[in-house]
Scaffold this active site. Structure first.
Site, mmCIF file in Angstrom:
data_model
loop_
_atom_site.group_PDB
_atom_site.id
_atom_site.type_symbol
_atom_site.label_atom_id
_atom_site.label_comp_id
_atom_site.label_asym_id
_atom_site.label_seq_id
_atom_site.Cartn_x
_atom_site.Cartn_y
_atom_site.Cartn_z
ATOM 1 N N GLY A 11 0.817 -1.214 0.000
ATOM 2 C CA GLY A 11 0.000 0.000 0.000
ATOM 3 C C GLY A 11 0.850 1.264 0.000
ATOM 4 N N ARG A 15 -2.311 8.368 3.872
ATOM 5 C CA ARG A 15 -2.478 9.214 5.057
ATOM 6 C C ARG A 15 -1.146 9.641 5.681
ATOM 7 N NH1 ARG A 15 -6.720 4.923 7.505
ATOM 8 N NH2 ARG A 15 -5.676 3.623 5.962
ATOM 9 N N GLN A 72 2.651 -6.778 -6.194
ATOM 10 C CA GLN A 72 1.264 -6.417 -6.488
ATOM 11 C C GLN A 72 1.331 -5.122 -7.301
ATOM 12 O OE1 GLN A 72 -1.017 -4.950 -3.168
ATOM 13 N NE2 GLN A 72 -2.980 -5.540 -4.064
ATOM 14 N N GLY A 77 -6.419 -3.558 -3.033
ATOM 15 C CA GLY A 77 -6.954 -3.953 -1.733
ATOM 16 C C GLY A 77 -6.199 -5.119 -1.114
ATOM 17 N N THR A 78 -6.450 -5.333 0.198
ATOM 18 C CA THR A 78 -5.709 -6.372 0.925
ATOM 19 C C THR A 78 -6.021 -7.772 0.388
ATOM 20 O OG1 THR A 78 -7.455 -6.262 2.595
ATOM 21 C CG2 THR A 78 -5.434 -5.083 3.079
ATOM 22 N N ARG A 332 33.647 7.758 12.969
ATOM 23 C CA ARG A 332 32.973 7.412 11.711
ATOM 24 C C ARG A 332 33.272 5.962 11.327
ATOM 25 N NH1 ARG A 332 35.283 11.807 8.073
ATOM 26 N NH2 ARG A 332 34.324 10.489 6.481
ATOM 27 N N SER A 404 52.081 18.304 19.408
ATOM 28 C CA SER A 404 50.836 19.017 19.096
ATOM 29 C C SER A 404 50.910 19.656 17.722
ATOM 30 C CB SER A 404 50.596 20.118 20.140
ATOM 31 O OG SER A 404 50.344 19.515 21.380
ATOM 32 N N ALA A 422 56.368 19.578 17.718
ATOM 33 C CA ALA A 422 55.089 20.279 17.619
ATOM 34 C C ALA A 422 55.079 21.156 16.378
ATOM 35 C CB ALA A 422 54.859 21.118 18.872
HETATM 36 C C1 UD1 Z 1 -7.004 -3.030 7.381
HETATM 37 C C2 UD1 Z 1 -8.192 -3.964 7.496
HETATM 38 C C3 UD1 Z 1 -9.007 -3.564 8.715
HETATM 39 C C4 UD1 Z 1 -8.135 -3.606 9.951
HETATM 40 C C5 UD1 Z 1 -6.873 -2.778 9.784
HETATM 41 C C6 UD1 Z 1 -5.935 -3.054 10.930
HETATM 42 C C7 UD1 Z 1 -8.856 -4.627 5.234
HETATM 43 C C8 UD1 Z 1 -9.829 -4.390 4.136
HETATM 44 N N1 UD1 Z 1 -9.025 -3.857 6.303
HETATM 45 O O1 UD1 Z 1 -7.498 -1.726 7.156
HETATM 46 O O2 UD1 Z 1 -10.098 -4.441 8.881
HETATM 47 O O3 UD1 Z 1 -8.879 -3.126 11.062
HETATM 48 O O4 UD1 Z 1 -6.210 -3.138 8.559
HETATM 49 O O5 UD1 Z 1 -4.813 -2.224 10.912
HETATM 50 O O6 UD1 Z 1 -8.036 -5.500 5.120
HETATM 51 N N2 UD1 Z 1 -1.947 -3.386 1.365
HETATM 52 C C9 UD1 Z 1 -1.415 -4.003 0.257
HETATM 53 N N3 UD1 Z 1 -2.067 -3.913 -0.930
HETATM 54 C C10 UD1 Z 1 -3.237 -3.240 -1.072
HETATM 55 C C11 UD1 Z 1 -3.772 -2.604 0.064
HETATM 56 C C12 UD1 Z 1 -3.108 -2.696 1.268
HETATM 57 O O7 UD1 Z 1 -0.353 -4.640 0.318
HETATM 58 O O8 UD1 Z 1 -3.760 -3.214 -2.187
HETATM 59 C C13 UD1 Z 1 -1.205 -3.471 2.638
HETATM 60 C C14 UD1 Z 1 -0.785 -2.107 3.170
HETATM 61 O O9 UD1 Z 1 0.533 -1.807 2.747
HETATM 62 C C15 UD1 Z 1 -0.847 -2.310 4.670
HETATM 63 C C16 UD1 Z 1 -1.891 -3.400 4.859
HETATM 64 O O10 UD1 Z 1 -2.072 -4.017 3.604
HETATM 65 O O11 UD1 Z 1 0.395 -2.746 5.195
HETATM 66 C C17 UD1 Z 1 -3.231 -2.839 5.372
HETATM 67 O O12 UD1 Z 1 -3.694 -1.894 4.423
HETATM 68 P P1 UD1 Z 1 -4.390 -0.529 4.875
HETATM 69 O O13 UD1 Z 1 -4.785 0.195 3.634
HETATM 70 O O14 UD1 Z 1 -3.582 0.173 5.867
HETATM 71 O O15 UD1 Z 1 -5.707 -1.121 5.544
HETATM 72 P P2 UD1 Z 1 -6.587 -0.452 6.693
HETATM 73 O O16 UD1 Z 1 -7.490 0.537 6.099
HETATM 74 O O17 UD1 Z 1 -5.747 -0.026 7.816
HETATM 75 CA CA CA Z 2 -3.611 0.114 8.160
#
Ligand code: UD1
Ligand code: CA
Length: 462
Positions: A11, A15, A72, A77-78, A332, A404, A422
Site C-alpha cells: 500500500g 495518510r 502487487q 486492496g488487501t 565514523r 601538538s 610540535a
Molecule cells: C485493514 C483492514 C481492517 C483492519 C486494519 C488493521 C482490510 C480491508 N481492512 O485496514 O479491517 O482493522 O487493517 O490495521 O483489510 N496493502 C497491500 N495492498 C493493497 C492494500 C493494502 O499490500 O492493495 C497493505 C498495506 O501496505 C498495509 C496493509 O495491507 O500494510 C493494510 O492496508 P491498509 O490500507 O492500511 O488497511 P486499513 O485501512 O488499515
Molecule cells: Ca492500516
C-alpha cells in the site's frame, strides 16, 4: 513451527503524506516492514513472503535476503494483495499467517499463539481481534448471538447500528493456506472503497460452513496500525517503553527512560548506564558496565565493557573495553579504538585503528590511519589523508609521541618510539626512535616589545 508468513506491504499509505512508502518509515531506526518480518521469524515461521507494490524498489531494498518478494502491481486492496501472493505460496499446505506491514508492534508470542490456536481448533481462519476505546479507521468484528464471528465490516462500510462496536480486526490472521486460496476468488469489490477486502473472506467462510475462530488480545497497543505520522510517533513511544522496560529489568540503568531510545536489535550488558538523550540504533552491542550519554548516538557499533561515551556520535565502529570517547567526538565508519584508548574532545576518527592505551585527546582528525599501542597524539594533530584525488594511509607505530599540531601528510610512517616536533608538517617517514621536526627556527628580538610600547605611548601624547 511450519507456518509461512505473508506480509502485506504494497500500500501507498496515503495518510502518511509522504514520498516514502508507508512501511519504509522507521521506528527506533528500523523500517516498519522489517519489524514485522523479524517478529514473524522470531515466532518460528519457516518462510516469510512480502507483497510489495507501491515504492517496491525501496521496500525490497529493506527486506532481508531470505524474504521472498512478490509484486502487487496495482493496489486493489488487501484481498487482492493476497491473490498476488498465490504463486509465491504455491502448493504450501498448513498455516499461513497474514500480517500487515503497518502493524509494527506485533510480538512473536502473539503470532505463535495465533498459529497454535488455529491448528488446535482446525479453523479455516483464526483472527486476531482486540477491544479499543477509539475504533475509528479499523474494521469491526460482527459476532452472532452464539459469540461466533459472523463478519468483518470496514469502518467506511459500517451501518448506523454497527458504529458502537469496539472490537476490531487487527489485520493479523492465521489461515489454512489451501482453504484460503480455494475461496479467494469469491471476493468482490462491492464496497465503499471499491477494493478487494481480505476481511470479506470471513463472510465467505461462514457461508460455506467453514470454522472461523478468533483470538482476542488484551494488549491493544501491540496491534495498533500505523496510518499517519501521529500514529507512527505513538507506536515509537510504545516500542521505546517496551524495550527500555526490558533492559531495565535486565540490569541497565536509565536515569530518564523517556529520553533514551534503544533499537530492537541492540544488545546491552549488565550495569550499563544510559544517560538522557542517548540513541542506540541498529546492530549495536554495549558491554557490561559501559556508560553512554548524555547526548550520544551509537549506530551499528560495539562498545566494550567499562567504556565511556560522552556527548558523542559513533557509527559502524568498535570502542574497546574501558576506552574513553568524548566529550564531542565523532567516530565514523571503520574506527577501531583499542582497550583503554581515548578519542577525546572534538576529535574525529574515520577508518582507523587506534591501539590499546593510545590517546587522541584533543582537536584532531585521524583518517585512514593505523596507530599502534601506547601512542600519544598531541592536540590539534591532523592526518592529511586526502590529496584531492586519492586517500592515503598514515602508520604510527607503538609508543610514538606525536607533538601538538603535527600535520601528517600521508602516505607516511612514524617508526616505533619516534617523536614529532610540535607544529611540524611531516611528509617523509620518521625512523624508529628519531625526532621528526619540520619548522623554521625561532628568532627572539631583544627589547622589541618594550620599544613598541614606548613608541605607542609617544603617539598617544601628540
Ligand atoms: C485493514 C483492514 C481492517 C483492519 C486494519 C488493521 C482490510 C480491508 N481492512 O485496514 O479491517 O482493522 O487493517 O490495521 O483489510 N496493502 C497491500 N495492498 C493493497 C492494500 C493494502 O499490500 O492493495 C497493505 C498495506 O501496505 C498495509 C496493509 O495491507 O500494510 C493494510 O492496508 P491498509 O490500507 O492500511 O488497511 P486499513 O485501512 O488499515
Ligand atoms: Ca492500516
Amino acid at each position: 513451527m511450519g507456518a509461512v508468513a505473508l506480509i502485506l506491504a504494497a500500500g501507498e499509505g496515503t495518510r502518511m503524506k509522504s514520498a516514502t512508502p508507508k512501511v519504509a518509515h522507521t521506528i527506533l531506526g528500523e523500517p516498519m516492514v522489517s519489524l514485522v518480518v523479524n517478529a514473524a521469524k522470531a515466532a518460528g515461521c519457516e518462510r516469510v513472503i512480502a507483497v510489495t507494490g507501491h515504492g517496491a524498489d525501496v521496500v525490497r531494498s529493506l527486506l532481508a535476503e531470505d524474504v521472498t518478494n512478490c509484486v502487487q502491481e496495482e493496489q486493489l486492496g488487501t484481498g487482492h494483495a493476497v491473490m498476488c501472493a498465490r504463486d509465491c505460496v504455491a502448493d504450501f499446505e498448513g498455516s499461513l499467517v497474514v500480517l500487515s506491514g503497518d502493524t509494527p508492534l506485533i510480538t512473536p508470542d502473539t503470532i505463535a499463539g495465533l498459529v497454535a490456536m488455529r491448528e488446535s481448533s482446525g479453523a479455516a481462519v483464526t483472527l486476531l481481534t482486540t477491544h479499543v476505546k477509539d475504533p475509528s479507521g479499523y474494521g469491526r468484528i460482527l459476532r452472532g448471538r452464539d459469540g461466533r464471528v459472523d463478519a468483518i465490516v470496514e469502518h467506511k462500510d459500517l451501518s448506523a447500528d454497527q458504529q458502537h462496536i469496539t472490537e476490531i480486526n487487527t489485520g493479523t490472521y492465521c489461515f489454512d493456506a489451501s482453504v484460503l486460496f480455494a475461496h479467494l476468488d469469491r471476493l468482490t469489490t462491492d464496497n465503499v472503497q471499491g477494493e478487494y477486502y481480505l476481511t470479506d473472506i470471513v463472510g465467505v467462510f461462514n457461508s460455506e460452513g467453514l470454522l472461523v475462530s478468533a483470538m482476542t488480545t488484551g494488549d491493544a497497543s501491540e496491534t495498533m496500525g500505523v496510518n499517519s505520522r501521529v500514529q507512527l510517533a505513538e507506536a515509537a513511544r510504545i516500542m521505546q517503553r517496551r524495550i527500555n522496560q526490558f533492559h531495565m529489568l535486565e540490569g541497565v540503568t536509565m536515569t530518564d527512560p523517556g529520553l533514551v531510545w534503544v533499537g530492537p536489535r541492540v544488545v546491552l550488558g549488565r550495569d550499563v548506564t544510559l544517560e538522557p538523550m542517548t540513541f542506540l540504533m541498529g546492530e549495536t552491542q554495549v558491554g557490561e558496565g559501559a556508560r553512554i550519554g548524555p547526548n550520544s548516538r551509537v549506530t551499528d557499533s560495539t562498545v566494550g565493557p567499562g567504556a565511556v561515551v560522552d556527548s558523542s556520535v559513533v557509527v559502524q565502529s568498535k570502542v574497546g573495553a574501558k576506552a574513553n570517547v568524548g566529550p564531542v567526538a565523532y567516530l565514523r565508519p571503520g574506527t577501531v579504538l583499542g582497550e583503554a584508548a581515548k578519542a577525546g574532545t572534538s576529535v574525529e576518527i574515520k577508518n582507523s585503528v587506534v591501539g590499546d592505551g593510545s590517546k587522541v585527546p584533543h582537536l584532531s582528525y585521524i583518517g585512514d590511519a593505523e596507530i599502534g599501542s601506547g601512542v600519544n597524539v598531541g592536540a590539534g594533530t591532523i592526518t592529511c589523508n586526502y590529496d584531492g584525488v586519492h586517500k592515503h594511509r598514515t602508520v604510527i607505530e607503538d609508543d610514538v609521541f606525536i607533538g601538538s599540531d603535527t600535520m601528517l601528510i600521508a602516505p607516511v610512517r612514524i617508526g616505533r618510539g619516534a617523536v614529532t616536533g610540535a607544529s611540524s608538517a611531516i611528509s617523509d617517514d620518521v625512523p624508529a626512535g628519531a625526532l621528526g621536526i619540520e619548522r623554521s627556527e625561532q628568532r627572539n628580538l631583544d627589547g622589541w616589545a618594550e620599544r613598541r610600547r614606548r613608541a605607542q605611548e609617544t603617539d598617544g601624547d601628540e
